[in-house]
Design an enzyme around this catalytic site. Structure first.
Site, PDB file in Angstrom:
ATOM      1  N   ILE A  60       0.417  -0.746  -0.098  1.00 23.27           N
ATOM      2  CA  ILE A  60      -0.248  -0.126  -0.229  1.00 23.27           C
ATOM      3  C   ILE A  60       1.003   1.092   0.043  1.00 23.27           C
ATOM      4  O   ILE A  60       1.770   1.026   0.604  1.00 23.27           O
ATOM      5  CB  ILE A  60      -1.020   0.195   1.172  1.00 23.27           C
ATOM      6  N   SER A  61       0.726   1.731  -1.026  1.00 25.43           N
ATOM      7  CA  SER A  61       1.339   3.626  -0.826  1.00 25.43           C
ATOM      8  C   SER A  61       1.693   3.858   0.059  1.00 25.43           C
ATOM      9  O   SER A  61       0.624   4.363   1.043  1.00 25.43           O
ATOM     10  CB  SER A  61       1.172   4.274  -2.076  1.00 25.43           C
TER      11      SER A  61
END
Ligand code: SAH
Length: 214
Positions: A60-61
């Protein structure tokens, strides 16, 4: 855990402090609980200043990167956006609050299924999912006003450029090598394209026909 407090701190210290101040983007990030998109054991770290593993070798960024890309994309709530790399679905949720329709493609079915399940809890009725190689885009739904690619590419594939609104479209993607990239933005105006460079970044690769090889 006081997630509300952690979220507010994240917005102030990681996002506003680094210059993202689009009000709609900030509001969207306030409205989406990031801890719902990470693994159970990672929830307490969900608002930390980093990317996190989500399984299947993907991430997940970082919150700032999600905010930055959302702002760079020049959102508008009467536009249609294509996202390549659903991953956790966190960026997808933010896009759903910023745009009229979100079309999102993920290569790994387990991740797509998990994202769908999480996103169901938010009553967002404007997200359309597809599992497969997003490097060829989503021809049947083109043209898109915006295309956002949330994984690294060596270059933006021609086939994606063919699916953008050439009058006023925008494409945002991290472009470069397998390990480090620079954010790239292509702005279309009256059939002409203008390429701009943004911040340096580190993304997992987009793997596919017009992406990196496995
Ligand atoms: N925005 C996501 C980022 C996930 S990382 C988040 O913040 O959760 C990038 C994602 O792109 C990974 O889930 C990876 O599986 C996916 N991906 C890689 N190659 C792809 C391709 N060709 N088509 C669609 N998705 C792809």
């Amino acid at each position: 855990m006081d997630y509300e407090m952690l979220k507010e701190k994240m917005i102030k210290q990681q996002i506003l402090a680094r210059g993202v101040n689009n009000k709609k983007v900030l509001d969207a990030m306030r409205n989406i609980p990031r801890h719902e998109f990470v693994r159970e054991k990672d929830k307490e770290y969900a608002y930390d200043d980093c990317a996190m593993p989500i399984g299947e070798g993907q991430t997940i960024s970082q919150p700032y990167i999600v905010a930055y890309m959302s702002e760079f994309l020049m959102p508008d709530n009467d536009l249609k956006v294509l996202e390549i790399g659903t991953g956790s679905g966190y960026q997808t949720a933010i896009l759903a609050l910023l745009f009229k329709e979100v079309y999102t493609i993920e290569r790994i079915e387990i991740l797509q299924d998990r994202a769908k399940k999480v996103l169901k809890n938010f009553n967002l009725d404007n997200i359309y999912f597809r599992t497969g190689d997003g490097t060829s885009g989503w021809q049947e739904k083109a043209p898109f006003d915006r295309i956002i690619i949330t994984g690294a590419l060596q270059e933006i594939p021609e086939i994606l450029k063919e699916q953008i609104n050439k009058e006023s479209g925008v494409i945002v993607a991290p472009v470069g090598g397998r390990l480090i990239q620079k954010m790239q933005r292509i702005i279309y105006k009256d059939n002409k394209e203008m390429v701009e460079e943004g911040i340096g970044c580190v993304f997992v690769p987009i793997i596919g026909k017009y992406g990196f090889k496995e």
